[in-house]
Scaffold this motif. Structure first.
Motif, PDB file in Angstrom:
ATOM      1  N   PHE A   1       0.843  -1.194   0.000  1.00  0.00           N
ATOM      2  CA  PHE A   1       0.000   0.000   0.000  1.00  0.00           C
ATOM      3  C   PHE A   1       0.879   1.246   0.000  1.00  0.00           C
ATOM      4  O   PHE A   1       2.083   1.187   0.271  1.00  0.00           O
ATOM      5  CB  PHE A   1      -0.989   0.011   1.175  1.00  0.00           C
ATOM      6  N   TYR A   2       0.282   2.384  -0.316  1.00  0.00           N
ATOM      7  CA  TYR A   2       0.999   3.612  -0.629  1.00  0.00           C
ATOM      8  C   TYR A   2       1.872   4.103   0.518  1.00  0.00           C
ATOM      9  O   TYR A   2       3.013   4.524   0.302  1.00  0.00           O
ATOM     10  CB  TYR A   2      -0.022   4.693  -1.005  1.00  0.00           C
ATOM     11  N   ASP A   3       1.358   4.074   1.756  1.00  0.00           N
ATOM     12  CA  ASP A   3       2.081   4.639   2.893  1.00  0.00           C
ATOM     13  C   ASP A   3       3.002   3.645   3.595  1.00  0.00           C
ATOM     14  O   ASP A   3       3.567   3.953   4.633  1.00  0.00           O
ATOM     15  CB  ASP A   3       1.087   5.217   3.915  1.00  0.00           C
ATOM     16  N   GLN A   4       3.141   2.463   3.050  1.00  0.00           N
ATOM     17  CA  GLN A   4       4.002   1.452   3.671  1.00  0.00           C
ATOM     18  C   GLN A   4       5.480   1.824   3.519  1.00  0.00           C
ATOM     19  O   GLN A   4       5.911   2.314   2.470  1.00  0.00           O
ATOM     20  CB  GLN A   4       3.750   0.105   3.008  1.00  0.00           C
ATOM     21  N   ILE A   5       6.243   1.612   4.587  1.00  0.00           N
ATOM     22  CA  ILE A   5       7.691   1.789   4.525  1.00  0.00           C
ATOM     23  C   ILE A   5       8.314   0.446   4.149  1.00  0.00           C
ATOM     24  O   ILE A   5       7.996  -0.582   4.745  1.00  0.00           O
ATOM     25  CB  ILE A   5       8.247   2.271   5.876  1.00  0.00           C
ATOM     26  N   THR A   6       9.177   0.452   3.136  1.00  0.00           N
ATOM     27  CA  THR A   6       9.846  -0.771   2.714  1.00  0.00           C
ATOM     28  C   THR A   6      11.346  -0.630   2.930  1.00  0.00           C
ATOM     29  O   THR A   6      11.907   0.465   2.853  1.00  0.00           O
ATOM     30  CB  THR A   6       9.566  -1.088   1.233  1.00  0.00           C
ATOM     31  N   LEU A   7      11.996  -1.765   3.219  1.00  0.00           N
ATOM     32  CA  LEU A   7      13.436  -1.799   3.462  1.00  0.00           C
ATOM     33  C   LEU A   7      14.025  -2.961   2.681  1.00  0.00           C
ATOM     34  O   LEU A   7      13.548  -4.088   2.780  1.00  0.00           O
ATOM     35  CB  LEU A   7      13.714  -1.945   4.953  1.00  0.00           C
ATOM     36  N   PHE A   8      15.065  -2.673   1.903  1.00  0.00           N
ATOM     37  CA  PHE A   8      15.764  -3.700   1.134  1.00  0.00           C
ATOM     38  C   PHE A   8      17.215  -3.742   1.570  1.00  0.00           C
ATOM     39  O   PHE A   8      17.911  -2.722   1.556  1.00  0.00           O
ATOM     40  CB  PHE A   8      15.680  -3.414  -0.361  1.00  0.00           C
ATOM     41  N   LYS A   9      17.681  -4.927   1.971  1.00  0.00           N
ATOM     42  CA  LYS A   9      19.078  -5.095   2.361  1.00  0.00           C
ATOM     43  C   LYS A   9      19.790  -5.961   1.332  1.00  0.00           C
ATOM     44  O   LYS A   9      19.391  -7.093   1.069  1.00  0.00           O
ATOM     45  CB  LYS A   9      19.193  -5.720   3.752  1.00  0.00           C
ATOM     46  N   SER A  10      20.852  -5.420   0.768  1.00  0.00           N
ATOM     47  CA  SER A  10      21.646  -6.122  -0.230  1.00  0.00           C
ATOM     48  C   SER A  10      23.023  -6.450   0.334  1.00  0.00           C
ATOM     49  O   SER A  10      23.666  -5.597   0.946  1.00  0.00           O
ATOM     50  CB  SER A  10      21.791  -5.229  -1.471  1.00  0.00           C
ATOM     51  N   VAL A  11      23.466  -7.682   0.142  1.00  0.00           N
ATOM     52  CA  VAL A  11      24.857  -8.039   0.445  1.00  0.00           C
ATOM     53  C   VAL A  11      25.577  -8.528  -0.801  1.00  0.00           C
ATOM     54  O   VAL A  11      26.786  -8.738  -0.782  1.00  0.00           O
ATOM     55  CB  VAL A  11      24.956  -9.116   1.553  1.00  0.00           C
ATOM     56  N   GLY A  12      24.840  -8.713  -1.879  1.00  0.00           N
ATOM     57  CA  GLY A  12      25.437  -9.164  -3.126  1.00  0.00           C
ATOM     58  C   GLY A  12      25.442 -10.671  -3.240  1.00  0.00           C
ATOM     59  O   GLY A  12      25.521 -11.390  -2.241  1.00  0.00           O
ATOM     60  N   THR A  13      25.338 -11.142  -4.462  1.00  0.00           N
ATOM     61  CA  THR A  13      25.371 -12.571  -4.729  1.00  0.00           C
ATOM     62  C   THR A  13      26.108 -12.811  -6.033  1.00  0.00           C
ATOM     63  O   THR A  13      26.055 -11.991  -6.958  1.00  0.00           O
ATOM     64  CB  THR A  13      23.954 -13.171  -4.806  1.00  0.00           C
ATOM     65  N   ALA A  14      26.791 -13.947  -6.111  1.00  0.00           N
ATOM     66  CA  ALA A  14      27.563 -14.273  -7.307  1.00  0.00           C
ATOM     67  C   ALA A  14      26.676 -14.414  -8.539  1.00  0.00           C
ATOM     68  O   ALA A  14      27.150 -14.286  -9.668  1.00  0.00           O
ATOM     69  CB  ALA A  14      28.347 -15.559  -7.073  1.00  0.00           C
ATOM     70  N   LEU A  15      25.395 -14.679  -8.341  1.00  0.00           N
ATOM     71  CA  LEU A  15      24.459 -14.718  -9.469  1.00  0.00           C
ATOM     72  C   LEU A  15      24.483 -13.408 -10.242  1.00  0.00           C
ATOM     73  O   LEU A  15      24.487 -13.390 -11.478  1.00  0.00           O
ATOM     74  CB  LEU A  15      23.048 -15.014  -8.954  1.00  0.00           C
ATOM     75  N   GLU A  16      24.500 -12.285  -9.511  1.00  0.00           N
ATOM     76  CA  GLU A  16      24.501 -10.967 -10.155  1.00  0.00           C
ATOM     77  C   GLU A  16      25.765 -10.754 -10.964  1.00  0.00           C
ATOM     78  O   GLU A  16      25.731 -10.208 -12.078  1.00  0.00           O
ATOM     79  CB  GLU A  16      24.351  -9.882  -9.093  1.00  0.00           C
ATOM     80  N   ASP A  17      26.901 -11.185 -10.412  1.00  0.00           N
ATOM     81  CA  ASP A  17      28.170 -11.044 -11.117  1.00  0.00           C
ATOM     82  C   ASP A  17      28.184 -11.855 -12.405  1.00  0.00           C
ATOM     83  O   ASP A  17      28.619 -11.367 -13.453  1.00  0.00           O
ATOM     84  CB  ASP A  17      29.329 -11.486 -10.226  1.00  0.00           C
ATOM     85  N   LEU A  18      27.738 -13.098 -12.320  1.00  0.00           N
ATOM     86  CA  LEU A  18      27.757 -13.961 -13.498  1.00  0.00           C
ATOM     87  C   LEU A  18      26.849 -13.405 -14.588  1.00  0.00           C
ATOM     88  O   LEU A  18      27.242 -13.336 -15.762  1.00  0.00           O
ATOM     89  CB  LEU A  18      27.331 -15.379 -13.121  1.00  0.00           C
ATOM     90  N   ALA A  19      25.639 -12.989 -14.212  1.00  0.00           N
ATOM     91  CA  ALA A  19      24.711 -12.450 -15.204  1.00  0.00           C
ATOM     92  C   ALA A  19      25.271 -11.198 -15.861  1.00  0.00           C
ATOM     93  O   ALA A  19      25.192 -11.027 -17.088  1.00  0.00           O
ATOM     94  CB  ALA A  19      23.364 -12.146 -14.543  1.00  0.00           C
ATOM     95  N   ALA A  20      25.850 -10.309 -15.052  1.00  0.00           N
ATOM     96  CA  ALA A  20      26.423  -9.075 -15.606  1.00  0.00           C
ATOM     97  C   ALA A  20      27.637  -9.383 -16.470  1.00  0.00           C
ATOM     98  O   ALA A  20      27.829  -8.765 -17.535  1.00  0.00           O
ATOM     99  CB  ALA A  20      26.797  -8.127 -14.479  1.00  0.00           C
TER     100      ALA A  20
END
Length: 319
Positions: free
Chosen positions: A292-311
Motif C-alpha cells: 500500500f501507498y504509505d508502507q515503509i519498505t526496506l531492502f538489504k543487499s549483500v550481493g550474490t555471485a548470481l549478479e556477477d555472473l549475469a552481468a
C-alpha cells in the motif's frame, strides 16, 4: 582470452538492460556456492577482506545449459584506502566456458561490481519503491554512489537527488560531477531533514554504527541498504526494522553476513519469518512487494555471485 577494462564495460552497459538481465537471472537461478570470506589483519591499519564468489549455470543430466558459463569474482576490501585517495573495493572477474572450462575473459571486477550492485538495488526498488518516487537521498559519496543514483533514476521518475556524506566536500564534488542530468543533484549537511523528505533513501557506506534512524523515515519511503556486508556493520537502527516491511537480495547471505539483518535477528527485533521476500521470490511473483501507498519498505543487499555472473555474461556478449 579477452581483457575487458572498466571503460569497455561503461560503453556496453545500460541500467535498463542490466536491470532486466538481473530480473531474468533471479527468475531462472544459477548455482552459487557460499562465498569465501577471509579477514586480513594488519598491525597498522583497519582489517581488510578477501572475497571469492563463484557461480555457474546449472546443467541437466545431458549436460545441456542455455548459456554454459562458469565465473568467479575475486575482491579485496581495504577500508583505509579512502584516506589514501584510493577506492576501498578492488577486484577482477574471471569468466570461463561452461562446456570446456577454457578462460574466456578477465573483466574489471570493481566496475562490474558497482554496475551489478546498483542494478540489484534498482531491481528491488522496481517492486518496493512507490511508482511516483521523485526525491532520492544518497547517503555516502563513494565509488558506488553515482551508480546507485543512476540505477534508481532508471526505474523511478527521480527529479531531485540530495547527497550526504560524512565529509561534506566529497558530497559537494559528486553533486557537481552529476550536473547536468535529468534530475537536480545537490549536496546536503542536514541528514535528518533529507531523510524526512526523501521518497527513496539509498545508503552505501562502510559504517559500523547506524546512520539513518527509522523515526526519520516518512510514510511510503523506501530504504535501500547496500554498504554493510559484515555482521558488525550497520547503516540503520532497530526502529527502521520495526517500522518497515523487510526484503533482502538473498536470505542466506543477508541473515548471515549483513549486520542490518543479523543483529536484529540476534536481538529478537526481527525474526526470519519477518523477512517478507528475497529477489528470487519477488521476480518470480511468489511474494508481493509494496502492498500500500504509505508502507515503509526496506531492502538489504549483500550481493550474490548470481549478479556477477549475469552481468559478466552480458558484458562479454556486448564488448
Amino acid at each position: 582470452m579477452r581483457v575487458i577494462p572498466a571503460a569497455d564495460i561503461a560503453d556496453v552497459l545500460t541500467f535498463p538492460e542490466l536491470i532486466e538481465t538481473l530480473r531474468g537471472a533471479f527468475r531462472q537461478g544459477v548455482v552459487t556456492p557460499v562465498r569465501h570470506h577471509h579477514s586480513i589483519h594488519f598491525p597498522d591499519q583497519a582489517e581488510a577482506t578477501l572475497l571469492l564468489m563463484p557461480s555457474w549455470n546449472d546443467f541437466d543430466q545431458q549436460g545441456h545449459s542455455e548459456r554454459g558459463y562458469v565465473g568467479v569474482k575475486i575482491v579485496t576490501v581495504f577500508p583505509d584506502n579512502a584516506s589514501r585517495g584510493k577506492a576501498a573495493v578492488a577486484g577482477v572477474y574471471l569468466l570461463f566456458s561452461g562446456k570446456s572450462g577454457e578462460p574466456l575473459a578477465v573483466i574489471d571486477g570493481s566496475a562490474l561490481t558497482v554496475w551489478r550492485t546498483a542494478a540489484a538495488s534498482a531491481l528491488a526498488a522496481s517492486y518496493l519503491a512507490r511508482p511516483d518516487a521523485k526525491r532520492l537521498l544518497m547517503v555516502g559519496a563513494g565509488a558506488l554512489a553515482p551508480y546507485l543514483i543512476e540505477a534508481h533514476a532508471a526505474v523511478r521518475p527521480i527529479e531531485e537527488v540530495l547527497i550526504w556524506n560524512r565529509r561534506p566536500e566529497k558530497a559537494e564534488r559528486l553533486a557537481e560531477r552529476l550536473r547536468p542530468r535529468r534530475y537536480r543533484p545537490h549536496f546536503t549537511e542536514d541528514l535528518e531533514g533529507a531523510v524526512r523528505g526523501a521518497d527513496i533513501v539509498s545508503c552505501a557506506t562502510l559504517s559500523n554504527h547506524p546512520i539513518v534512524k527509522g523515526e526519520w523515515l516518512k510514510p511510503g519511503a523506501h530504504l535501500d541498504l547496500v554498504g554493510g556486508f559484515r555482521p558488525e556493520m550497520r547503516e540503520t537502527d532497530d526502529d527502521a526494522i520495526r517500522r518497515a516491511r523487510v526484503f533482502v537480495d538473498t536470505r542466506e547471505g543477508a541473515m548471515k553476513e549483513a549486520g542490518d539483518i543479523a543483529q536484529p535477528l540476534e536481538s529478537g527485533v526481527l525474526t526470519a519469518d519477518d523477512i517478507t521476500a528475497d529477489l528470487f521470490e519477488l521476480t518470480r511473483g511468489e511474494k508481493a512487494g509494496r502492498r500500500f501507498y504509505d508502507q515503509i519498505t526496506l531492502f538489504k543487499s549483500v550481493g550474490t555471485a548470481l549478479e556477477d555472473l549475469a552481468a559478466a555474461i552480458l558484458v562479454f556478449s556486448r564488448a
